[in-house]
Design a protein around this motif. Structure first.
Motif, PDB file in Angstrom:
ATOM      1  N   TYR A 126       0.827  -1.209   0.000  1.00 26.00           N
ATOM      2  CA  TYR A 126       0.000   0.000   0.000  1.00 26.00           C
ATOM      3  C   TYR A 126       0.865   1.266   0.000  1.00 26.00           C
ATOM      4  CZ  TYR A 126      -4.041  -2.856   1.458  1.00 26.00           C
ATOM      5  OH  TYR A 126      -5.051  -3.772   1.531  1.00 26.00           O
ATOM      6  N   LYS A 127       0.263   2.336  -0.499  1.00 27.83           N
ATOM      7  CA  LYS A 127       0.843   3.667  -0.367  1.00 27.83           C
ATOM      8  C   LYS A 127      -0.144   4.526   0.416  1.00 27.83           C
ATOM      9  CE  LYS A 127       2.174   7.830  -2.901  1.00 27.83           C
ATOM     10  NZ  LYS A 127       2.216   8.513  -4.205  1.00 27.83           N
ATOM     11  N   LEU A 128       0.299   5.089   1.528  1.00 27.47           N
ATOM     12  CA  LEU A 128      -0.563   5.904   2.380  1.00 27.47           C
ATOM     13  C   LEU A 128      -0.242   7.383   2.184  1.00 27.47           C
ATOM     14  CD1 LEU A 128      -1.616   5.254   6.020  1.00 27.47           C
ATOM     15  CD2 LEU A 128      -0.626   7.474   5.447  1.00 27.47           C
ATOM     16  N   ILE A 129      -1.282   8.167   1.944  1.00 27.59           N
ATOM     17  CA  ILE A 129      -1.144   9.623   1.791  1.00 27.59           C
ATOM     18  C   ILE A 129      -2.042  10.282   2.819  1.00 27.59           C
ATOM     19  CG2 ILE A 129      -1.409  11.584   0.234  1.00 27.59           C
ATOM     20  CD1 ILE A 129      -1.170   9.590  -2.094  1.00 27.59           C
ATOM     21  N   ALA A 130      -1.482  11.218   3.589  1.00 32.23           N
ATOM     22  CA  ALA A 130      -2.279  11.854   4.645  1.00 32.23           C
ATOM     23  C   ALA A 130      -1.910  13.327   4.783  1.00 32.23           C
ATOM     24  CB  ALA A 130      -2.058  11.140   5.976  1.00 32.23           C
ATOM     25  N   GLU A 131      -2.851  14.086   5.314  1.00 35.96           N
ATOM     26  CA  GLU A 131      -2.618  15.470   5.728  1.00 35.96           C
ATOM     27  C   GLU A 131      -2.998  15.568   7.200  1.00 35.96           C
ATOM     28  OE1 GLU A 131      -4.299  18.583   3.409  1.00 35.96           O
ATOM     29  OE2 GLU A 131      -3.848  17.611   1.494  1.00 35.96           O
ATOM     30  N   ASN A 158       6.711   5.437  11.184  1.00 36.38           N
ATOM     31  CA  ASN A 158       7.209   4.185  11.756  1.00 36.38           C
ATOM     32  C   ASN A 158       6.079   3.406  12.430  1.00 36.38           C
ATOM     33  OD1 ASN A 158       9.815   4.692  10.908  1.00 36.38           O
ATOM     34  ND2 ASN A 158      10.442   5.637  12.836  1.00 36.38           N
ATOM     35  N   ARG A 159       5.198   4.128  13.112  1.00 33.19           N
ATOM     36  CA  ARG A 159       4.086   3.482  13.801  1.00 33.19           C
ATOM     37  C   ARG A 159       3.132   2.816  12.800  1.00 33.19           C
ATOM     38  NH1 ARG A 159       2.817   7.563  16.696  1.00 33.19           N
ATOM     39  NH2 ARG A 159       4.087   6.990  18.478  1.00 33.19           N
ATOM     40  N   LEU A 160       2.879   3.494  11.678  1.00 34.43           N
ATOM     41  CA  LEU A 160       1.985   2.952  10.655  1.00 34.43           C
ATOM     42  C   LEU A 160       2.583   1.708   9.995  1.00 34.43           C
ATOM     43  CD1 LEU A 160       0.957   6.336   9.005  1.00 34.43           C
ATOM     44  CD2 LEU A 160      -0.607   4.782  10.181  1.00 34.43           C
ATOM     45  N   LYS A 161       3.877   1.768   9.661  1.00 36.27           N
ATOM     46  CA  LYS A 161       4.527   0.645   8.990  1.00 36.27           C
ATOM     47  C   LYS A 161       4.647  -0.570   9.907  1.00 36.27           C
ATOM     48  CE  LYS A 161       7.190   3.433   5.705  1.00 36.27           C
ATOM     49  NZ  LYS A 161       8.530   3.865   5.257  1.00 36.27           N
ATOM     50  N   LYS A 162       4.819  -0.303  11.183  1.00 34.80           N
ATOM     51  CA  LYS A 162       4.890  -1.405  12.145  1.00 34.80           C
ATOM     52  C   LYS A 162       3.520  -2.056  12.320  1.00 34.80           C
ATOM     53  CE  LYS A 162       6.410  -2.504  16.856  1.00 34.80           C
ATOM     54  NZ  LYS A 162       6.949  -1.959  18.126  1.00 34.80           N
ATOM     55  N   PHE A 163       2.470  -1.245  12.290  1.00 35.01           N
ATOM     56  CA  PHE A 163       1.101  -1.755  12.443  1.00 35.01           C
ATOM     57  C   PHE A 163       0.715  -2.643  11.267  1.00 35.01           C
ATOM     58  CE2 PHE A 163      -3.369  -1.029  11.172  1.00 35.01           C
ATOM     59  CZ  PHE A 163      -3.994  -1.716  12.212  1.00 35.01           C
ATOM     60  N   ASP A 164       1.053  -2.224  10.046  1.00 34.13           N
ATOM     61  CA  ASP A 164       0.706  -3.011   8.859  1.00 34.13           C
ATOM     62  C   ASP A 164       1.890  -3.010   7.888  1.00 34.13           C
ATOM     63  OD1 ASP A 164      -0.362  -4.298   6.720  1.00 34.13           O
ATOM     64  OD2 ASP A 164      -2.124  -3.013   6.493  1.00 34.13           O
ATOM     65  N   PRO A 165       2.618  -4.127   7.801  1.00 34.44           N
ATOM     66  CA  PRO A 165       3.795  -4.211   6.919  1.00 34.44           C
ATOM     67  C   PRO A 165       3.467  -3.980   5.443  1.00 34.44           C
ATOM     68  CG  PRO A 165       3.777  -6.026   8.501  1.00 34.44           C
ATOM     69  CD  PRO A 165       2.441  -5.349   8.606  1.00 34.44           C
ATOM     70  N   LYS A 166       2.177  -4.070   5.069  1.00 38.41           N
ATOM     71  CA  LYS A 166       1.811  -3.806   3.669  1.00 38.41           C
ATOM     72  C   LYS A 166       1.988  -2.335   3.309  1.00 38.41           C
ATOM     73  CE  LYS A 166      -2.289  -5.456   4.074  1.00 38.41           C
ATOM     74  NZ  LYS A 166      -3.694  -5.768   3.749  1.00 38.41           N
ATOM     75  N   ILE A 167       1.998  -1.456   4.321  1.00 37.54           N
ATOM     76  CA  ILE A 167       2.186  -0.031   4.080  1.00 37.54           C
ATOM     77  C   ILE A 167       3.679   0.229   3.866  1.00 37.54           C
ATOM     78  CG2 ILE A 167       1.878   2.298   5.003  1.00 37.54           C
ATOM     79  CD1 ILE A 167      -0.441   1.237   6.665  1.00 37.54           C
ATOM     80  N   ILE A 168       4.071   0.330   2.606  1.00 37.66           N
ATOM     81  CA  ILE A 168       5.485   0.497   2.254  1.00 37.66           C
ATOM     82  C   ILE A 168       5.837   1.970   2.073  1.00 37.66           C
ATOM     83  CG2 ILE A 168       7.286  -0.117   0.615  1.00 37.66           C
ATOM     84  CD1 ILE A 168       6.252  -2.481   2.183  1.00 37.66           C
ATOM     85  N   TYR A 169       4.947   2.713   1.414  1.00 34.95           N
ATOM     86  CA  TYR A 169       5.215   4.129   1.118  1.00 34.95           C
ATOM     87  C   TYR A 169       4.253   5.005   1.923  1.00 34.95           C
ATOM     88  CZ  TYR A 169       7.707   2.056  -2.802  1.00 34.95           C
ATOM     89  OH  TYR A 169       8.562   1.303  -3.565  1.00 34.95           O
ATOM     90  N   VAL A 170       4.800   6.014   2.584  1.00 28.03           N
ATOM     91  CA  VAL A 170       3.990   6.926   3.399  1.00 28.03           C
ATOM     92  C   VAL A 170       4.356   8.370   3.057  1.00 28.03           C
ATOM     93  CG1 VAL A 170       3.404   7.692   5.729  1.00 28.03           C
ATOM     94  CG2 VAL A 170       3.828   5.264   5.295  1.00 28.03           C
ATOM     95  N   THR A 171       3.356   9.157   2.733  1.00 26.35           N
ATOM     96  CA  THR A 171       3.547  10.589   2.498  1.00 26.35           C
ATOM     97  C   THR A 171       2.575  11.345   3.400  1.00 26.35           C
ATOM     98  OG1 THR A 171       4.154  10.215   0.189  1.00 26.35           O
ATOM     99  CG2 THR A 171       3.485  12.450   0.801  1.00 26.35           C
ATOM    100  N   ILE A 172       3.115  12.152   4.320  1.00 27.40           N
ATOM    101  CA  ILE A 172       2.275  12.911   5.238  1.00 27.40           C
ATOM    102  C   ILE A 172       2.573  14.395   5.080  1.00 27.40           C
ATOM    103  CG2 ILE A 172       1.637  13.320   7.646  1.00 27.40           C
ATOM    104  CD1 ILE A 172       2.393  10.476   8.291  1.00 27.40           C
ATOM    105  N   HIS A 173       1.551  15.155   4.732  1.00 28.17           N
ATOM    106  CA  HIS A 173       1.674  16.606   4.558  1.00 28.17           C
ATOM    107  C   HIS A 173       1.228  17.304   5.847  1.00 28.17           C
ATOM    108  CE1 HIS A 173       1.592  20.518   2.604  1.00 28.17           C
ATOM    109  NE2 HIS A 173       0.376  20.710   3.094  1.00 28.17           N
TER     110      HIS A 173
END
Length: 432
Positions: free
Chosen positions: A240-245, A266-281
């Motif tokens: 998955y790729k997670l995008i958040a504001e 780090n908390r998100l990736k640890k919770f679900d290893p499927k989350i590989i890419y994270v972009t937070i604005h």
């Protein structure tokens, strides 16, 4: 050999064996339905080979042209599988229409019963592993294999009915009807796989509300993040790729904000290893400031308090009058402990808090006009109160039916201590 390839290898060997057995038996027993059912595992074999190739290609690492990896190859592979299935199903239907009527022997029924058990076990195994490994390729192949179970049952019924064809003439067409039904089942599963994976290709996002709520709660566990303004999880095959504001305290430094965002990632990736890419604005929380309330503000505070009571507790007239008298008494005693909340030179709410006993701060009132509540100003104010009274106990009462406020206070660390018929007492041990 990875886990997905191992599962597909088991499927390929099983399908090859079953296909050969059914086709040979179909010719020997004069059952076109069994021959069609035998061709179906050959489609499984071809789709399994495509699946193995697709699984290998989808796991190629990201490169300059594909910064988010090659996970979508998994969807393309599944689409190829769906077209193979659709073509096969249409071919079987077309061939069945022109078929000559021949009554098959009962050996076809015996082989059908054996394949029903074998394919049922195989399809359940592949689907189970597909869910376990979060693999669309395995799921597509598993569901496709499950059609063999249904088609073999149809073939079994047709063979039995064909034996009665000399007594009841209409049963002589059972083999043709069974072949057409098998073809329709194959077409249906092919269409479903095609539909699902076309949706993935078009940037499908995760819509499970429980899953998204958990992600938001994980982000909000990070210090100084006051609100998740936007959250989207895009599917890229097995990752998955997670995008958040998010809104953060406008007064913290860029360095601090970066540290908090890194913690959230780090908390998100640890919770679900499927989350590989994270972009937070990062968005700064809406600027506001507090000024001491004066006696001139009394009328406006009274109005805010009354609106709070009506909104949160829906009291009857008698209870409402009692609460108004309580408000007036409280304001008379603690008017200088109340603050007006100012945004863009406009008074948009009030907050009142004061010491009711040594080392215990009572948050009497926090009200913000409805049109400003989405800006999470209340959350930011409570965070400031926590920082201001680090070594004291914080206490407040909240109405039971105000689930939004209860959730907010719990997120900030308040715990339920006692309750009345209408309200809950919540406290926060702020001595750290």
């Amino acid at each position: 050999m990875d886990k997905v390839t191992k599962v597909m290898s088991v499927s390929m060997i099983t399908n090859t064996f079953l296909s050969i057995i059914k086709i040979i038996t179909g010719f020997l027993s004069n059952s076109s339905a069994l021959i069609a059912d035998g061709i179906h595992p050959f489609s499984d074999l071809s789709t399994d080979m495509v699946a193995v190739i697709g699984n290998y290609l989808s796991r190629k690492p990201a490169d300059e042209k594909h910064p988010y990896g090659h996970g979508k190859i998994e969807y393309i592979t599944s689409i190829i599988i769906s077209f193979v299935i659709l073509i096969l199903g249409i071919s079987i239907i077309y061939g069945s229409i022109k078929k000559e009527i021949i009554i098959p022997s009962m050996i076809a029924a015996i082989i059908s019963m054996i394949t029903i058990v074998a394919k049922l076990l195989l399809s359940k195994y592949i689907i189970k592993k597909g869910k376990e490994y979060q693999s669309n390729i395995l799921l597509a192949s598993g569901y496709e294999s499950s059609t063999d179970v249904i088609s073999s049952i149809v073939v079994l019924i047709s063979v039995v009915l064909m034996q009665l064809g000399q007594i009841i003439s209409i049963f002589r067409y059972a083999d043709i009807i069974a072949s057409i039904l098998v073809g329709l089942l194959i077409v249906r599963i092919g269409f479903e796989i095609l539909k699902e994976n076309m949706s993935h290709i078009l940037e499908e996002q995760e819509t499970n509300p429980t899953y998204l709520k958990l992600l938001k709660e994980l982000i909000l566990e990070t210090e100084d993040i006051t609100h998740v303004d936007h959250l989207m999880v895009l599917k890229y095959g097995f990752y998955y790729k997670l995008i958040a504001e998010v809104s953060v305290d406008a007064e913290i430094s860029v360095k601090k904000a970066h540290e908090y965002i890194h913690q959230a990632e780090n908390r998100l990736k640890k919770f679900d290893p499927k989350i590989i890419y994270v972009t937070i604005h990062i968005n700064p929380s809406k600027d506001y400031h507090l000024i001491k309330a004066t006696k001139k503000d009394l009328k406006q505070i009274n109005q805010y308090r009354l609106e709070t009571i009506i909104t949160e507790s829906s009291p009857n007239e008698k209870e409402q009058n009692r609460m108004i008298k309580y408000i007036q008494k409280t304001l008379k005693e603690h008017i200088l402990d109340y603050y007006m909340i100012i945004v863009d030179n406009k008074k948009i709410g009030t907050v009142g808090y004061y010491e009711i006993e040594p080392n215990t701060i009572f948050i009497e009132e926090l009200f913000i006009e409805k049109s400003y509540r989405h800006q999470q100003i209340g959350t930011s104010i409570l965070q400031k109160i926590k920082k201001q009274y680090k070594n004291q106990m914080l206490m407040l009462w909240v109405y039971k039916n105000n689930s939004v406020a209860i959730s907010l206070y719990r997120h900030l660390g308040f715990k339920q201590k006692e309750e009345t018929q209408e309200r809950i007492k919540m406290t926060l041990d702020n001595t750290f």
